[in-house]
Design a protein around this motif. Structure first.
Motif, short mmCIF file in Angstrom:
data_model
loop_
_atom_site.label_atom_id
_atom_site.label_comp_id
_atom_site.label_asym_id
_atom_site.label_seq_id
_atom_site.Cartn_x
_atom_site.Cartn_y
_atom_site.Cartn_z
N LYS A 166 -26.53 6.24 -35.76
CA LYS A 166 -25.97 6.44 -34.43
C LYS A 166 -24.45 6.53 -34.49
O LYS A 166 -23.84 7.37 -33.80
CB LYS A 166 -26.39 5.29 -33.52
N LEU A 167 -23.83 5.68 -35.32
CA LEU A 167 -22.37 5.72 -35.45
C LEU A 167 -21.90 7.04 -36.03
O LEU A 167 -20.91 7.63 -35.56
CB LEU A 167 -21.91 4.56 -36.32
N LEU A 168 -22.61 7.55 -37.05
CA LEU A 168 -22.25 8.83 -37.64
C LEU A 168 -22.36 9.95 -36.61
O LEU A 168 -21.50 10.84 -36.53
CB LEU A 168 -23.14 9.11 -38.85
N LYS A 169 -23.42 9.93 -35.80
CA LYS A 169 -23.60 10.95 -34.76
C LYS A 169 -22.48 10.88 -33.73
O LYS A 169 -21.93 11.91 -33.33
CB LYS A 169 -24.95 10.73 -34.09
N LEU A 170 -22.10 9.66 -33.33
CA LEU A 170 -21.03 9.52 -32.34
C LEU A 170 -19.68 9.97 -32.91
O LEU A 170 -18.89 10.61 -32.20
CB LEU A 170 -20.93 8.06 -31.90
N GLU A 171 -19.42 9.67 -34.18
CA GLU A 171 -18.16 10.10 -34.78
C GLU A 171 -18.08 11.62 -34.87
O GLU A 171 -17.01 12.22 -34.68
CB GLU A 171 -18.01 9.46 -36.15
N ARG A 172 -19.20 12.25 -35.17
CA ARG A 172 -19.21 13.72 -35.21
C ARG A 172 -19.01 14.30 -33.81
O ARG A 172 -18.29 15.30 -33.65
CB ARG A 172 -20.53 14.21 -35.81
N GLN A 173 -19.64 13.71 -32.81
CA GLN A 173 -19.44 14.18 -31.43
C GLN A 173 -17.99 14.03 -31.02
O GLN A 173 -17.42 14.93 -30.39
CB GLN A 173 -20.34 13.38 -30.48
N ALA A 174 -17.38 12.88 -31.36
CA ALA A 174 -15.98 12.66 -30.99
C ALA A 174 -15.07 13.67 -31.68
O ALA A 174 -14.13 14.20 -31.05
CB ALA A 174 -15.57 11.23 -31.36
N ALA A 175 -15.31 13.95 -32.95
CA ALA A 175 -14.48 14.92 -33.67
C ALA A 175 -14.63 16.32 -33.06
O ALA A 175 -13.64 17.05 -32.93
CB ALA A 175 -14.86 14.93 -35.14
N HIS A 176 -15.86 16.70 -32.68
CA HIS A 176 -16.08 18.02 -32.09
C HIS A 176 -15.40 18.13 -30.73
O HIS A 176 -14.72 19.13 -30.45
CB HIS A 176 -17.58 18.28 -31.96
N ARG A 177 -15.56 17.11 -29.88
CA ARG A 177 -14.95 17.17 -28.56
C ARG A 177 -13.43 17.09 -28.63
O ARG A 177 -12.73 17.67 -27.80
CB ARG A 177 -15.50 16.02 -27.71
N LYS A 178 -12.93 16.37 -29.63
CA LYS A 178 -11.47 16.30 -29.79
C LYS A 178 -10.91 17.65 -30.23
O LYS A 178 -9.79 18.03 -29.84
CB LYS A 178 -11.12 15.22 -30.81
N SER A 179 -11.66 18.39 -31.04
CA SER A 179 -11.19 19.71 -31.49
C SER A 179 -11.11 20.70 -30.34
O SER A 179 -10.34 21.66 -30.40
CB SER A 179 -12.10 20.24 -32.59
N LEU A 180 -11.92 20.49 -29.29
CA LEU A 180 -11.90 21.40 -28.14
C LEU A 180 -10.80 21.06 -27.15
O LEU A 180 -10.53 21.85 -26.24
CB LEU A 180 -13.26 21.35 -27.42
N ARG A 181 -10.18 19.89 -27.30
CA ARG A 181 -9.12 19.48 -26.38
C ARG A 181 -7.82 20.18 -26.74
O ARG A 181 -7.42 20.21 -27.91
CB ARG A 181 -8.94 17.97 -26.42
#
Length: 344
Positions: free
Chosen positions: A239-254
Protein backbone atom coordinates in the motif's frame (compact mmCIF):
# COMPACT_ATOMS: atom_id res chain seq x y z
CA UNK A 1 8.75 11.07 52.91
CA UNK A 2 12.31 9.74 52.93
CA UNK A 3 11.75 8.29 56.40
CA UNK A 4 8.74 6.35 55.19
CA UNK A 5 10.60 5.08 52.14
CA UNK A 6 8.26 6.88 49.73
CA UNK A 7 9.04 9.22 46.88
CA UNK A 8 7.05 11.23 44.37
CA UNK A 9 7.11 9.95 40.83
CA UNK A 10 6.09 12.05 37.83
CA UNK A 11 5.45 10.46 34.48
CA UNK A 12 3.21 10.79 31.45
CA UNK A 13 0.63 8.60 29.76
CA UNK A 14 -0.56 9.13 26.21
CA UNK A 15 -3.99 8.06 24.96
CA UNK A 16 -5.82 8.35 21.65
CA UNK A 17 -8.81 10.68 21.44
CA UNK A 18 -12.02 9.85 19.56
CA UNK A 19 -13.13 13.17 18.06
CA UNK A 20 -15.86 14.07 15.60
CA UNK A 21 -14.99 16.13 12.49
CA UNK A 22 -16.38 19.28 14.16
CA UNK A 23 -14.29 18.67 17.30
CA UNK A 24 -11.20 18.09 15.15
CA UNK A 25 -11.72 21.49 13.49
CA UNK A 26 -12.00 23.16 16.91
CA UNK A 27 -8.80 21.46 18.11
CA UNK A 28 -6.97 22.43 14.92
CA UNK A 29 -8.01 26.06 15.38
CA UNK A 30 -6.78 26.03 18.97
CA UNK A 31 -3.45 24.52 17.95
CA UNK A 32 -2.93 27.11 15.19
CA UNK A 33 -3.86 29.86 17.67
CA UNK A 34 -1.28 28.51 20.15
CA UNK A 35 1.41 28.52 17.46
CA UNK A 36 0.43 32.06 16.42
CA UNK A 37 0.55 33.13 20.07
CA UNK A 38 4.10 31.81 20.32
CA UNK A 39 5.16 33.67 17.15
CA UNK A 40 3.54 36.90 18.40
CA UNK A 41 5.40 36.56 21.69
CA UNK A 42 8.66 36.02 19.83
CA UNK A 43 8.09 39.12 17.69
CA UNK A 44 7.17 41.12 20.82
CA UNK A 45 10.35 39.91 22.54
CA UNK A 46 12.54 41.03 19.64
CA UNK A 47 10.92 44.48 19.44
CA UNK A 48 10.93 45.34 23.16
CA UNK A 49 14.01 46.72 24.95
CA UNK A 50 15.75 44.35 27.34
CA UNK A 51 14.57 46.18 30.45
CA UNK A 52 10.90 45.78 29.41
CA UNK A 53 10.98 42.07 28.63
CA UNK A 54 9.11 41.02 31.74
CA UNK A 55 6.49 38.39 32.38
CA UNK A 56 3.93 40.99 33.45
CA UNK A 57 4.42 43.05 30.27
CA UNK A 58 4.12 39.95 28.08
CA UNK A 59 0.96 38.89 29.93
CA UNK A 60 -0.59 42.31 29.34
CA UNK A 61 0.31 42.11 25.64
CA UNK A 62 -1.30 38.67 25.37
CA UNK A 63 -4.52 39.83 27.02
CA UNK A 64 -4.73 42.81 24.67
CA UNK A 65 -4.11 40.62 21.63
CA UNK A 66 -6.86 38.18 22.69
CA UNK A 67 -9.32 41.09 22.89
CA UNK A 68 -8.43 42.47 19.47
CA UNK A 69 -8.02 39.21 17.50
CA UNK A 70 -10.89 36.75 17.52
CA UNK A 71 -8.57 34.08 16.11
CA UNK A 72 -6.37 34.14 19.22
CA UNK A 73 -9.47 34.04 21.42
CA UNK A 74 -10.14 30.52 20.09
CA UNK A 75 -7.35 29.39 22.45
CA UNK A 76 -8.49 28.95 26.08
CA UNK A 77 -7.11 31.52 28.51
CA UNK A 78 -5.18 28.94 30.56
CA UNK A 79 -3.65 27.48 27.40
CA UNK A 80 -2.45 30.94 26.34
CA UNK A 81 -0.86 31.41 29.76
CA UNK A 82 0.85 28.05 29.30
CA UNK A 83 2.30 29.27 25.98
CA UNK A 84 3.67 32.33 27.78
CA UNK A 85 5.29 30.27 30.55
CA UNK A 86 6.73 27.81 28.04
CA UNK A 87 8.25 30.64 25.99
CA UNK A 88 9.93 32.22 29.01
CA UNK A 89 11.13 28.78 30.15
CA UNK A 90 12.69 28.30 26.70
CA UNK A 91 14.76 31.46 27.21
CA UNK A 92 15.83 30.31 30.69
CA UNK A 93 16.97 26.99 29.21
CA UNK A 94 18.89 28.90 26.55
CA UNK A 95 20.63 31.16 29.09
CA UNK A 96 21.60 28.16 31.22
CA UNK A 97 23.08 26.37 28.21
CA UNK A 98 20.53 23.54 27.96
CA UNK A 99 18.97 24.53 24.63
CA UNK A 100 19.23 26.89 21.68
CA UNK A 101 17.36 30.16 21.39
CA UNK A 102 13.61 29.85 20.78
CA UNK A 103 12.56 30.68 17.24
CA UNK A 104 9.45 31.14 15.12
CA UNK A 105 7.27 28.06 14.73
CA UNK A 106 6.55 27.32 11.08
CA UNK A 107 3.14 25.98 10.12
CA UNK A 108 4.29 22.71 8.55
CA UNK A 109 7.44 22.07 10.61
CA UNK A 110 6.04 22.36 14.14
CA UNK A 111 3.88 19.89 16.01
CA UNK A 112 0.30 20.97 16.70
CA UNK A 113 -0.35 20.99 20.44
CA UNK A 114 -2.48 22.66 23.13
CA UNK A 115 -1.64 22.62 26.84
CA UNK A 116 -4.15 22.08 29.68
CA UNK A 117 -2.24 23.18 32.80
CA UNK A 118 -4.93 22.37 35.40
CA UNK A 119 -5.67 18.70 35.99
CA UNK A 120 -8.86 19.39 37.96
CA UNK A 121 -10.53 20.80 34.83
CA UNK A 122 -10.31 17.46 33.01
CA UNK A 123 -13.04 15.65 35.04
CA UNK A 124 -11.91 12.21 33.91
CA UNK A 125 -14.40 9.35 34.19
CA UNK A 126 -13.98 5.76 33.09
CA UNK A 127 -16.94 4.67 30.97
CA UNK A 128 -16.09 0.99 30.59
CA UNK A 129 -13.10 -1.26 30.02
CA UNK A 130 -11.87 0.32 26.81
CA UNK A 131 -12.95 3.97 26.91
CA UNK A 132 -12.91 6.96 29.24
CA UNK A 133 -14.32 10.48 29.10
CA UNK A 134 -12.40 13.71 29.55
CA UNK A 135 -13.46 17.35 29.49
CA UNK A 136 -11.50 19.55 27.04
CA UNK A 137 -11.76 23.36 27.25
CA UNK A 138 -14.04 24.82 24.54
CA UNK A 139 -14.54 21.32 23.09
CA UNK A 140 -16.59 19.48 25.70
CA UNK A 141 -16.73 15.87 26.78
CA UNK A 142 -14.82 13.53 24.47
CA UNK A 143 -13.83 9.90 24.62
CA UNK A 144 -10.27 8.62 24.91
CA UNK A 145 -8.77 5.15 24.76
CA UNK A 146 -8.39 3.71 28.30
CA UNK A 147 -5.21 1.60 28.30
CA UNK A 148 -3.84 2.40 31.77
CA UNK A 149 -5.38 2.87 35.21
CA UNK A 150 -5.34 6.58 36.04
CA UNK A 151 -5.57 8.18 39.51
CA UNK A 152 -9.16 9.40 39.20
CA UNK A 153 -12.16 9.11 41.49
CA UNK A 154 -11.41 7.27 44.72
CA UNK A 155 -7.84 6.62 43.57
CA UNK A 156 -7.11 10.35 43.32
CA UNK A 157 -5.72 12.44 46.16
CA UNK A 158 -3.07 15.00 46.99
CA UNK A 159 -0.27 12.51 46.30
CA UNK A 160 -1.83 10.47 43.49
CA UNK A 161 -3.37 12.77 40.91
CA UNK A 162 -3.29 14.11 37.37
CA UNK A 163 -1.59 17.51 37.38
CA UNK A 164 -2.41 18.46 33.79
CA UNK A 165 -2.40 17.31 30.19
CA UNK A 166 -1.26 18.24 26.73
CA UNK A 167 -3.14 17.69 23.48
CA UNK A 168 -0.86 16.61 20.64
CA UNK A 169 -1.62 15.87 17.00
CA UNK A 170 0.42 13.56 14.80
CA UNK A 171 -0.20 11.70 11.55
CA UNK A 172 -2.58 9.29 13.35
CA UNK A 173 -4.78 12.02 14.85
CA UNK A 174 -5.21 13.83 18.16
CA UNK A 175 -3.91 12.35 21.41
CA UNK A 176 -3.94 13.47 25.04
CA UNK A 177 -0.80 13.16 27.17
CA UNK A 178 -1.64 13.14 30.89
CA UNK A 179 0.86 14.43 33.44
CA UNK A 180 0.61 12.08 36.42
CA UNK A 181 2.07 12.37 39.92
CA UNK A 182 2.08 9.39 42.28
CA UNK A 183 3.56 8.53 45.67
CA UNK A 184 5.40 5.24 45.45
CA UNK A 185 7.91 3.26 47.47
CA UNK A 186 11.53 3.98 46.71
CA UNK A 187 13.06 1.27 44.51
CA UNK A 188 15.45 -1.06 46.26
CA UNK A 189 18.94 -1.76 44.87
CA UNK A 190 18.72 -4.24 42.01
CA UNK A 191 20.26 -7.62 42.83
CA UNK A 192 20.20 -9.00 39.31
CA UNK A 193 23.21 -10.29 37.36
CA UNK A 194 25.64 -8.27 35.27
CA UNK A 195 25.54 -8.26 31.49
CA UNK A 196 27.21 -6.53 28.57
CA UNK A 197 25.41 -5.34 25.43
CA UNK A 198 26.80 -5.02 21.91
CA UNK A 199 24.59 -2.91 19.64
CA UNK A 200 24.34 -3.99 16.02
CA UNK A 201 22.21 -3.94 12.88
CA UNK A 202 21.49 -7.61 12.16
CA UNK A 203 21.09 -8.29 15.89
CA UNK A 204 19.94 -5.03 17.53
CA UNK A 205 21.06 -5.93 21.08
CA UNK A 206 23.52 -8.81 21.49
CA UNK A 207 23.99 -9.70 25.16
CA UNK A 208 27.08 -11.33 26.60
CA UNK A 209 25.02 -14.19 28.11
CA UNK A 210 23.45 -15.03 24.71
CA UNK A 211 20.10 -13.49 25.73
CA UNK A 212 19.96 -11.55 22.47
CA UNK A 213 17.08 -9.15 21.87
CA UNK A 214 15.78 -9.12 18.31
CA UNK A 215 12.65 -7.48 16.97
CA UNK A 216 11.98 -10.14 14.38
CA UNK A 217 12.61 -7.89 11.40
CA UNK A 218 14.54 -9.30 8.44
CA UNK A 219 18.28 -8.56 8.44
CA UNK A 220 19.78 -5.74 6.44
CA UNK A 221 19.59 -6.31 2.70
CA UNK A 222 22.77 -7.20 0.79
CA UNK A 223 25.02 -4.69 -0.92
CA UNK A 224 24.40 -2.13 1.81
CA UNK A 225 20.82 -1.33 0.80
CA UNK A 226 18.34 -0.80 3.63
CA UNK A 227 14.66 -1.58 3.86
CA UNK A 228 13.08 1.61 5.21
CA UNK A 229 9.77 -0.08 6.00
CA UNK A 230 10.82 -3.12 8.05
CA UNK A 231 8.17 -2.42 10.68
CA UNK A 232 5.32 -2.70 8.15
CA UNK A 233 3.51 -5.85 7.07
CA UNK A 234 3.72 -6.99 3.41
CA UNK A 235 0.24 -5.58 2.71
CA UNK A 236 1.18 -2.26 4.28
CA UNK A 237 4.41 -2.15 2.25
CA UNK A 238 2.45 -2.73 -0.95
CA UNK A 239 0.00 0.00 0.00
CA UNK A 240 2.84 2.39 0.82
CA UNK A 241 4.54 1.71 -2.52
CA UNK A 242 1.25 2.35 -4.35
CA UNK A 243 0.71 5.62 -2.48
CA UNK A 244 4.26 6.81 -3.17
CA UNK A 245 3.81 6.13 -6.87
CA UNK A 246 0.49 7.99 -6.88
CA UNK A 247 2.09 10.95 -5.10
CA UNK A 248 5.00 11.05 -7.57
CA UNK A 249 2.60 10.92 -10.56
CA UNK A 250 0.30 13.64 -9.21
CA UNK A 251 3.28 15.80 -8.28
CA UNK A 252 4.62 15.55 -11.84
CA UNK A 253 1.32 16.93 -13.16
CA UNK A 254 1.47 19.97 -10.87
CA UNK A 255 2.76 23.11 -12.55
CA UNK A 256 5.57 25.13 -11.04
CA UNK A 257 4.28 27.48 -8.36
CA UNK A 258 0.85 25.84 -8.32
CA UNK A 259 -0.71 25.02 -4.96
CA UNK A 260 -0.78 21.39 -3.86
CA UNK A 261 -4.12 19.80 -4.73
CA UNK A 262 -6.33 18.26 -2.08
CA UNK A 263 -5.97 14.87 -3.71
CA UNK A 264 -2.17 15.04 -3.51
CA UNK A 265 -2.31 16.32 0.08
CA UNK A 266 -4.62 13.41 1.00
CA UNK A 267 -2.10 10.99 -0.49
CA UNK A 268 0.67 12.60 1.54
CA UNK A 269 -1.46 12.21 4.69
CA UNK A 270 -1.95 8.50 4.00
CA UNK A 271 1.82 8.06 3.59
CA UNK A 272 2.41 9.89 6.87
CA UNK A 273 -0.03 7.58 8.66
CA UNK A 274 1.82 4.47 7.52
CA UNK A 275 5.17 6.00 8.47
CA UNK A 276 3.83 6.96 11.89
CA UNK A 277 2.51 3.43 12.42
CA UNK A 278 5.97 1.99 11.68
CA UNK A 279 7.59 4.47 14.05
CA UNK A 280 5.19 3.55 16.85
CA UNK A 281 5.91 -0.14 16.43
CA UNK A 282 9.64 0.54 16.66
CA UNK A 283 9.19 2.64 19.80
CA UNK A 284 6.92 0.03 21.37
CA UNK A 285 9.52 -2.70 20.86
CA UNK A 286 12.27 -0.46 22.21
CA UNK A 287 10.39 0.50 25.37
CA UNK A 288 9.35 -3.07 26.14
CA UNK A 289 12.84 -4.43 25.52
CA UNK A 290 14.63 -1.85 27.67
CA UNK A 291 12.08 -2.35 30.46
CA UNK A 292 12.72 -6.10 30.38
CA UNK A 293 16.50 -5.56 30.53
CA UNK A 294 16.25 -3.06 33.40
CA UNK A 295 14.08 -5.42 35.46
CA UNK A 296 16.19 -8.51 34.75
CA UNK A 297 19.76 -7.28 35.16
CA UNK A 298 21.36 -5.30 37.97
CA UNK A 299 24.34 -3.92 36.02
CA UNK A 300 24.26 -3.30 32.27
CA UNK A 301 27.40 -2.28 30.39
CA UNK A 302 26.94 -0.86 26.89
CA UNK A 303 29.73 -0.22 24.40
CA UNK A 304 30.55 3.42 23.79
CA UNK A 305 29.79 4.25 20.18
CA UNK A 306 30.35 7.52 18.32
CA UNK A 307 27.12 7.27 16.34
CA UNK A 308 27.60 10.67 14.68
CA UNK A 309 30.81 9.55 13.00
CA UNK A 310 29.37 6.15 12.14
CA UNK A 311 26.54 7.64 10.06
CA UNK A 312 28.65 10.14 8.13
CA UNK A 313 28.20 10.11 4.38
CA UNK A 314 30.82 8.53 2.13
CA UNK A 315 30.06 10.91 -0.74
CA UNK A 316 33.36 12.77 -0.44
CA UNK A 317 34.13 15.87 -2.51
CA UNK A 318 34.34 16.73 -6.20
CA UNK A 319 38.12 16.39 -6.12
CA UNK A 320 38.02 13.14 -4.11
CA UNK A 321 34.70 11.39 -4.66
CA UNK A 322 33.82 8.59 -2.27
CA UNK A 323 33.38 4.90 -2.96
CA UNK A 324 30.37 2.65 -2.32
CA UNK A 325 28.28 5.74 -1.52
CA UNK A 326 24.94 3.99 -2.03
CA UNK A 327 25.91 1.03 0.15
CA UNK A 328 27.14 3.34 2.92
CA UNK A 329 23.90 5.35 2.73
CA UNK A 330 21.90 2.15 3.23
CA UNK A 331 24.04 1.21 6.22
CA UNK A 332 23.56 4.69 7.70
CA UNK A 333 19.78 4.34 7.41
CA UNK A 334 19.91 0.95 9.14
CA UNK A 335 21.98 2.39 11.99
CA UNK A 336 19.64 5.37 12.36
CA UNK A 337 16.59 3.09 12.45
CA UNK A 338 17.95 1.15 15.43
CA UNK A 339 18.22 4.37 17.52
CA UNK A 340 21.03 3.09 19.76
CA UNK A 341 21.32 6.36 21.65
CA UNK A 342 17.65 6.32 22.62
CA UNK A 343 17.97 2.70 23.72
CA UNK A 344 20.77 3.59 26.13
Amino acid sequence: MSELGLAKRRFGHRARLALSPAEIRVMDDQAHAARTMWNCLHAWWQMMPKDKRTLAAADAAIREARKELDFLAELPAQASQAVLKTYFRAWVNCWEGRADEPNFKARFRSAMSVDIPQGRDLNIVRVHRRWGMVNLPKVGRVRFRWTKDLPVGKRAGTDNRITGARLVKDALGWHIAFRIQTLEAKPQPHQGPEVGIDAGVNIPLALSNKDHQDHGRPPRLPHGTADRDKWLTPKEKAKLLKLERQAAHRKSLRKKGEKTSRRLQHTYDQIKQLRAKATRRALDWQHKTTTYLARTYGVIVVEQLNITNMVKSARGTIEKPGKNVKAKAGLNRSIAQEAWGRTV
